[in-house]
Scaffold this motif. Sequence first.
Motif, mmCIF file in Angstrom:
data_model
loop_
_atom_site.group_PDB
_atom_site.id
_atom_site.type_symbol
_atom_site.label_atom_id
_atom_site.label_comp_id
_atom_site.label_asym_id
_atom_site.label_seq_id
_atom_site.Cartn_x
_atom_site.Cartn_y
_atom_site.Cartn_z
ATOM 1 N N LYS A 1 1.141 -1.207 -0.025
ATOM 2 C CA LYS A 1 0.021 -0.104 -0.095
ATOM 3 C C LYS A 1 1.048 1.551 0.058
ATOM 4 O O LYS A 1 1.741 1.360 0.844
ATOM 5 C CB LYS A 1 -1.119 0.397 0.960
ATOM 6 N N ILE B 1 0.099 5.165 0.004
ATOM 7 C CA ILE B 1 -0.644 6.218 0.206
ATOM 8 C C ILE B 1 0.374 7.499 -0.227
ATOM 9 O O ILE B 1 0.980 7.789 0.153
ATOM 10 C CB ILE B 1 -0.868 6.409 1.834
ATOM 11 N N ALA C 1 -0.990 11.572 0.687
ATOM 12 C CA ALA C 1 -2.200 12.451 1.389
ATOM 13 C C ALA C 1 -2.448 14.001 1.855
ATOM 14 O O ALA C 1 -1.151 14.435 1.992
ATOM 15 C CB ALA C 1 -2.549 11.233 3.028
ATOM 16 N N PHE D 1 -5.828 12.902 5.299
ATOM 17 C CA PHE D 1 -7.007 12.535 4.330
ATOM 18 C C PHE D 1 -6.276 11.854 2.557
ATOM 19 O O PHE D 1 -5.780 12.714 2.854
ATOM 20 C CB PHE D 1 -7.611 13.595 3.744
ATOM 21 N N GLY D 2 -6.765 10.767 2.441
ATOM 22 C CA GLY D 2 -5.736 10.775 0.864
ATOM 23 C C GLY D 2 -6.141 9.434 0.254
ATOM 24 O O GLY D 2 -7.728 9.260 0.595
ATOM 25 N N PHE D 3 -5.477 9.152 -0.862
ATOM 26 C CA PHE D 3 -5.725 7.902 -1.465
ATOM 27 C C PHE D 3 -4.643 6.844 -2.141
ATOM 28 O O PHE D 3 -3.428 7.810 -1.785
ATOM 29 C CB PHE D 3 -6.662 8.344 -2.697
ATOM 30 N N ASP D 4 -5.354 5.692 -1.669
ATOM 31 C CA ASP D 4 -4.136 4.772 -2.339
ATOM 32 C C ASP D 4 -3.743 5.346 -3.713
ATOM 33 O O ASP D 4 -4.812 4.838 -4.452
ATOM 34 C CB ASP D 4 -4.778 2.953 -1.842
ATOM 35 N N LEU D 5 -2.387 5.262 -3.737
ATOM 36 C CA LEU D 5 -2.439 5.739 -5.291
ATOM 37 C C LEU D 5 -2.482 4.211 -5.965
ATOM 38 O O LEU D 5 -2.610 4.652 -7.058
ATOM 39 C CB LEU D 5 -0.553 5.471 -5.354
ATOM 40 N N GLY E 1 -6.478 3.703 -6.097
ATOM 41 C CA GLY E 1 -7.609 5.282 -5.982
ATOM 42 C C GLY E 1 -8.653 5.179 -5.112
ATOM 43 O O GLY E 1 -9.028 5.964 -5.160
ATOM 44 N N THR E 2 -8.398 3.695 -4.040
ATOM 45 C CA THR E 2 -9.423 3.703 -2.357
ATOM 46 C C THR E 2 -9.355 5.277 -1.526
ATOM 47 O O THR E 2 -8.201 5.543 -1.345
ATOM 48 C CB THR E 2 -9.044 2.988 -2.400
ATOM 49 N N PRO E 3 -9.984 5.751 -1.494
ATOM 50 C CA PRO E 3 -9.886 7.493 -0.625
ATOM 51 C C PRO E 3 -9.595 6.383 0.794
ATOM 52 O O PRO E 3 -9.681 5.216 1.327
ATOM 53 C CB PRO E 3 -11.353 8.064 -0.268
ATOM 54 N N GLU E 4 -8.667 7.317 1.675
ATOM 55 C CA GLU E 4 -8.204 5.896 2.555
ATOM 56 C C GLU E 4 -8.021 7.581 4.097
ATOM 57 O O GLU E 4 -7.887 8.797 3.203
ATOM 58 C CB GLU E 4 -6.640 6.393 2.196
#
Length: 194
Positions: free
Chosen positions: A138, A140, A142, A167-171, A174-177
């Motif tokens: 994973k 991220i 953010a 606040f971010g997203f998995d590169l 593309g899922t939000p984290e």
Amino acid sequence: MRYLVLFIFILAAQCACSQRPEFKQKYLVPENYRMIGVNASPLLVQLVPFNKSNPLTTGPFNVTFYRFAETRAFHTALGFNIPSEGEDTDFENIHFNFRLGFSKRRALGGRWTYFSGFDLYFSAGGLNLRKDPNDDDKVIAALGPRWAIGYALEERLLLSIETAAVFGFDLEFGTPEFRFVPPVALSLNFILPK
């Protein structure tokens, strides 16, 4: 052996808490200065085992660099754990964390200081928290706010603890984290005047 370690810890705590009488209650920091913060939690966990926690899972960042101009600062932080190759390698604790951002310092009175800021984060493998699942695949990206509070032990020595919302997203997918980084790391900060 346990009593010897306890005695040494109490002696070190007494030396750290005893302060010079000429130390001013309100220390006036220089106008421009640098500050280096080191995560002291791994050492504390080894000396005093709080719930027998793993000394490697003590927050996402090992070292932080600040460059202050009056009350505002640009800072970067770096944290990583990459075990060496071997038969007993623990791949659960692999992580690399980096952040950069801006902070603002505000004196709360006496020896206390409050820091607030906003950061950009890059994390690979997790944030190195106790209940956060570390996943070496994973990655991220953010951003988020950060808050910290510090106490001046000496004129150029500050203990601080911080928390952040990420606040971010998995590169990869593309899922939000969303992560909340609790105040798990105690940082020892050294002020270096210019």
